[in-house]
Design an enzyme around this catalytic site. Structure first.
Site, PDB file in Angstrom:
ATOM      1  CG  MET A   1       2.528  29.580 -52.622  1.00  0.00           C
ATOM      2  SD  MET A   1       2.452  29.944 -54.391  1.00  0.00           S
ATOM      3  CE  MET A   1       4.130  29.674 -54.912  1.00  0.00           C
ATOM      4  CB  CYS A  66       4.047  24.470 -59.925  1.00  0.00           C
ATOM      5  SG  CYS A  66       4.053  25.497 -58.433  1.00  0.00           S
ATOM      6  N   GLY A  91      10.835  36.297 -58.646  1.00  0.00           N
ATOM      7  CA  GLY A  91      12.277  36.220 -58.877  1.00  0.00           C
ATOM      8  C   GLY A  91      12.667  35.468 -60.129  1.00  0.00           C
ATOM      9  CB  CYS A 187       9.932  21.621 -54.608  1.00  0.00           C
ATOM     10  SG  CYS A 187       8.155  21.370 -54.745  1.00  0.00           S
TER      11      CYS A 187
END
Length: 386
Positions: A1, A66, A91, A187
Site C-alpha cells: 500500500m 490513516c 503487523g 511517515c
C-alpha cells in the site's frame, strides 16, 4: 500500500524501499504480491486533515486517522471485495476477542450499495484488546477502526513479543527485514526538520513568546501553530529551557513557562468530540449511569491515567482525570481503556483550566482556538456546548 508520493519528497520517504522489502518477503514465502496506491485518498482524508488541524492550532494524530480511513477502509475493502480475501492480517501489536477460526467462519457479505444496511443483520460484537507485549501495544492507533473491519482482521503478533517475532523472521530467511529500523514519527515528514516541512504548506504567522508569569516578551516565532503544549520552546538567546503552556490564536502569541513541571502545564479536565466506541456504542454502563470509571491516554506508550467519563447527549464526553495530567493538547485523541480492552477514542476539543490558572484564583482564556476555555464556574454536568 503506497500512501505518500515519494517523487515529491526528493527520495526522503521510504515507501519504495518498503515496497521492495514486501515483494521480497512474498517471493520467499511464495505468495502473490499486490500493490495499491492510495496517494490521493491519503492526501484528501489524512494529510489535508493534518494541515487543517495545525492551522487551527491543534496537535493532530495522522496515524490514527490513516488507520481509520486508509488501512482499515480503502485497503481493507480492496482486499475483501477485489482480491476476495477472507480477512486481512496486519503487523499491529493488538488482539481482538475473536479466535482466528471465528474470523474465517464468517460468510462474506458484500457491502450494501445503498445508504442503509439491513438493520436486522445480527453480528457478534468484536472487542479490541491490548497486546500481550504491553510496551509494544498499538491499540492506541486502532481506536477509531470500525467493527466491520475488526471482524475480519487478524493480528498475528498480538500474543507475541518483539524479540520472538524477530526470531521467527530469522528462522524463515527474512533477514532483510530484520535490519529495518522501527518506523517512528510521521511517515510523510521523514528525516526533515518539522518546522521547515510544515511551512512548505502553511503561511508563516510571526508572533511572540510571552512568559505566563509576568507577561514579559521573551522572543519571536514563525507561527503559533508550530508548537504543541508541553514541548520545549527554543527561544533565541535564552539558556534555560522554557515550555509551551498556552497558545493565543487571536494574537498569535505562544505563552511559555520556565519549568518542565510548571503548574500551567497540568490539567485534569477535557472534553472530546463525538466518541468512536469500538464495540458498544456507547458502553452500557456509561449509558445507564451517565458516568463511568476507566483509564485513558493521549499519547502512545504513556502510562494509563485513571479517569471518570461523563456522557453528554450529543455523544461527546467530559473526561475528569483522577490527578492532573501534563501537556494535554487540543486535537490529540483521548483513547479509553478498561480491563485490557480498548473501548474507543474521541478527539480532544476543549481543555479545562490549568492548575496555575486555578491557583491564581482567576480564569483567563486558556486556548483561544476553540473560543475561551472552560471557566471556573463550569462543571462537566453543566459545561458549555462546543
Amino acid at each position: 500500500m503506497k500512501n505518500w508520493d515519494s517523487l515529491d519528497e526528493h527520495g526522503v520517504c521510504t515507501a519504495d524501499k518498503d515496497c521492495e522489502d514486501a515483494y521480497r518477503v512474498c517471493q520467499i514465502l511464495d505468495i502473490p504480491f499486490h500493490q495499491v496506491s492510495y496517494v490521493k485518498e491519503y492526501w484528501n482524508d489524512v494529510f489535508s486533515d493534518f494541515l487543517n488541524e495545525y492551522e487551527k492550532g491543534r496537535t493532530p494524530n495522522p496515524d490514527i486517522v490513516c488507520n481509520k480511513h486508509i488501512k482499515f477502509s480503502c485497503f481493507f475493502n480492496y482486499a475483501v471485495d477485489n482480491l476476495g480475501a477472507d480477512a486481512v492480517a496486519t503487523g499491529h501489536y493488538a488482539r481482538t476477542s475473536l479466535e482466528d477460526e471465528e474470523v474465517f467462519q464468517q460468510k462474506h457479505v458484500r457491502r450494501p450499495e445503498g445508504l442503509f444496511r439491513n438493520r436486522f443483520e445480527i453480528r457478534n460484537v468484536v472487542k479490541l484488546l491490548q497486546a500481550a507485549d504491553s510496551f509494544k501495544d498499538q491499540t492506541f492507533f486502532l481506536s477509531q477502526v470500525s467493527q466491520d473491519a475488526l471482524r475480519r482482521t487478524l493480528f498475528p503478533l498480538g500474543g507475541l513479543t518483539k524479540g520472538f517475532v524477530k526470531k521467527i523472521a530469522a528462522e524463515n530467511r527474512l533477514h532483510h527485514v530484520l535490519q529495518k529500523k522501527e518506523s517512528m514519527g510521521i511517515c510523510f515528514v521523514g528525516k526533515r526538520n518539522f518546522e521547515n516541512f510544515i511551512l512548505q504548506y502553511l503561511q508563516p504567522r510571526p508572533g511572540k513568546f510571552i512568559s505566563i508569569e509576568d507577561n514579559k516578551v521573551l522572543g519571536t516565532h514563525k507561527g503559533w501553530f508550530l508548537y504543541t503544549l508541553g514541548q520545549r520552546a527554543n527561544i533565541g538567546g535564552l539558556r534555560e529551557p522554557w515550555y509551551v503552556v498556552e497558545k493565543d490564536g487571536t494574537r498569535g502569541d505562544v505563552l511559555v513557562a520556565p519549568r518542565t513541571d510548571h503548574p500551567a502545564l497540568y490539567r485534569d479536565l477535557l472534553r472530546t468530540g463525538r466518541v468512536h466506541w469500538v464495540a458498544e456504542e456507547p458502553p452500557a454502563a456509561l449509558v445507564r449511569d451517565k458516568m463511568m470509571e476507566c483509564h485513558f491516554r493521549f499519547r502512545h506508550q504513556m502510562a494509563l491515567v485513571p479517569c471518570v467519563l461523563t456522557l453528554n447527549q450529543d455523544g461527546t464526553v467530559w473526561v475528569t482525570a483522577v490527578k492532573a495530567v501534563r501537556a494535554l493538547a487540543l486535537g490529540q485523541f483521548a483513547v479509553f481503556y478498561k480491563g485490557g480492552e480498548c473501548l474507543g477514542s474521541g478527539k480532544i476539543l476543549r481543555l479545562g483550566p490549568s492548575a496555575y490558572t486555578l491557583q491564581k484564583g482567576r480564569s483567563r482564556p486558556d486556548v483561544a482556538v476553540e473560543g475561551s476555555s472552560i471557566g471556573r464556574g463550569d462543571s462537566p454536568g453543566q459545561g458549555p456546548t462546543l
